[in-house]
Design an enzyme around this catalytic site. Sequence first.
Site, mmCIF file in Angstrom:
data_model
loop_
_atom_site.group_PDB
_atom_site.id
_atom_site.type_symbol
_atom_site.label_atom_id
_atom_site.label_comp_id
_atom_site.label_asym_id
_atom_site.label_seq_id
_atom_site.Cartn_x
_atom_site.Cartn_y
_atom_site.Cartn_z
ATOM 1 C CD GLN A 21 53.871 43.324 24.055
ATOM 2 O OE1 GLN A 21 54.901 44.010 23.954
ATOM 3 N NE2 GLN A 21 53.689 42.210 23.360
ATOM 4 C CG ASN B 9 49.320 42.075 21.666
ATOM 5 O OD1 ASN B 9 48.229 42.564 21.972
ATOM 6 N ND2 ASN B 9 49.423 40.976 20.944
ATOM 7 C CB THR C 75 60.428 18.945 37.364
ATOM 8 O OG1 THR C 75 60.081 17.789 38.125
ATOM 9 C CG2 THR C 75 61.878 19.297 37.617
ATOM 10 C CB ALA D 74 60.962 35.362 30.660
ATOM 11 C CG HIS D 75 58.922 35.497 24.935
ATOM 12 N ND1 HIS D 75 58.621 35.914 23.654
ATOM 13 C CD2 HIS D 75 57.752 35.158 25.496
ATOM 14 C CE1 HIS D 75 57.312 35.801 23.458
ATOM 15 N NE2 HIS D 75 56.762 35.343 24.559
ATOM 16 C CB CYS E 223 49.989 34.754 19.472
ATOM 17 S SG CYS E 223 51.263 35.308 20.600
#
Lengths: 379, 379
Positions: free
Chosen positions: B179, B151, B237, B200-201, B326
């Site tokens: 990545q 990354n 959930t 996903a992002h 991060c």
Amino acid sequence: MNIYFDNASTTPLLDEVKEKMKSVIDEVYGNPSSIHRQGRQAKIIVENARKIVAECIGASTGEIFFTSGATEANNMALLCSIRDLGVKHVISATTEHHCITHTLDYIKSNSLAKVTLLPVDTSGHIDYNQLSAILEQSREKCLISLMHVNNEIGTMHDVNRIAEIAQENQALFNLDSSQSMGKYPIDVNDTNISFLCGSAHKFHGPKGVGFIYIKNENMIQTLMHGGDQERGLRSGTENIYGIAGMAEALQISVRDQEENRQHIKGLKDKFLQLVQSELEDIKINGSDTHGAYNIISLSFPKTEKSDLLMMNLDIAGICASAGSACSSGVENASHVLEAIGHDPERKAVRFSFSKFNTLEEIEQTIESLKKITPAKSIA
Amino acid sequence: MNIYFDNASTTPLLDEVKEKMKSVIDEVYGNPSSIHRQGRQAKIIVENARKIVAECIGASTGEIFFTSGATEANNMALLCSIRDLGVKHVISATTEHHCITHTLDYIKSNSLAKVTLLPVDTSGHIDYNQLSAILEQSREKCLISLMHVNNEIGTMHDVNRIAEIAQENQALFNLDSSQSMGKYPIDVNDTNISFLCGSAHKFHGPKGVGFIYIKNENMIQTLMHGGDQERGLRSGTENIYGIAGMAEALQISVRDQEENRQHIKGLKDKFLQLVQSELEDIKINGSDTHGAYNIISLSFPKTEKSDLLMMNLDIAGICASAGSACSSGVENASHVLEAIGHDPERKAVRFSFSKFNTLEEIEQTIESLKKITPAKSIA
């Protein structure tokens, strides 16, 4: 007909929450950990939400951590307090949600701590003297983990009393507030709570996001290792749409709490009145005196049609639930109903209301029920 | 000016993803675990998404589990394979993401398994012979955990070669595909992968959702205890908006993969060409031969202005990153740059591109950089 009486399972999003989530979807794409302008914009979303959630329960912002839901939050409270805070004995009850009982099964089978599950009476109440006695006898550091409102039968534990018992015995207290958050006032300044877990989708917020309050004096370490998000306590890039939506939902739920309570209590009272006047041989599961104002669990008599009760309700356009929703579509025997000694021959159905429900829906449901279960004959 | 060159940190949502998420927000509110109509509608969203994600990597739907992101997925792969599959030795590299290295720190300090971190050369490559030798010498069950694309510097590990080495030595292989997912083809039928983690992002999907592929033959147990969601493997959930958005994003990214690759590679080539022709004393971090087509890490010379390089880029409207995102907004020393022997006197900046970037933005960025770092004088 489409009547949604399954709000203890999950609630529809508020319009304001939809708009908030959509605005984040449309306008914000930075990573809250990035220091540039796009990152800062995302960071503001997350920190504003934290401030709102903290204010709603009287916490400081440094005590609120966002999670993927109450399941993760409750797992953190249980597993990390054993690992990090020297808890050797967890005391809970037989009627807690699976995210507690299954975590306790794991704790027990891996000998991580001693586990005591309090029995409940036929209304779902624990014996507070028994709780005190267990704590007084325990020589080890204890954690009490109890839910505010039972998700299947609505029975409420006395949070203030439990908090006092915890304090008297230097025990930690994890309050699973999934069913009560936004519906009942809670202030961590007034009540001695060590951990408090909430789930957005139970108070008209989005699914897949929740939070844990961790009192400053009993800070734990992370369950999920990685980046420094949530001040190192919960790694992983933040669900910014969910977090923003949750804060919006909680703020509105707290603001409108009293108004919602009155409306929903009116629905429940009317429902109970009609059930008793119109239907034959219905029993009410849970507590007469300490039941949540939004949940009713009814026990239907065994008849030719009762095995297909849920299906017939569904066909009639009425969404309700047998037990809780978290058992993956399978109508399993409920550990809660078993704990209160519910007759397995009878059929339990939970009806749970929200501010979006109406008296008309109550009346329509009674009419439908009269075709599915024995109705009272007119004298 | 607003130039977003920080796509390795996070990516803007595709318009199709925005629309998909909004439609779920507007139209679906049931709990996927509920058996009534509202529940079934939500269940369909989740199961359709699972089918799409499975198809994108050649898996069966029973091998895909939704998580809150790649951090959770990687934690599951590491912690649960040790707990459930008898893994006694984890082999990874010094340049992995913190969700791997910090989990390995935890594993080591709690003596859950032996941990070996492979060093990398100055380009970020591991020595595959060394990996083989360690596995051959190990008498215990091993797990290799390596990322596809680094990354911070874009260096790519040879996934097929690692998979072969794993197979030869009966080791498990966790591929952190955060990545690379959607950017490089991957088919679990062609490559011997035990676990594969995606976020996903990173591929124009939403933040706060990801997935783990778990090969049928090495199924683990849950990390998070609770309801029976995800067939008991991941309780809580489901984040239905996120899951739907992720599937949409992955499907489109895979569909447009080659077109995107050509466009983005063109941007990177142009950027490198201009950096070398216009700027003085820039070094390139990472691999000349095996670098991802969307990531460039540049090493700037120490000058009076270089300490404020990130701030000046931000002021110029250019979003890039020093190291990864991060680390919670703090410009920490990067463990990746340290591992490749980057001169700490110099300043590393990562530029990472997406399909939304343009050649014009490349040129504008070079013009801005000429004001911040020494430009070449015209001969």
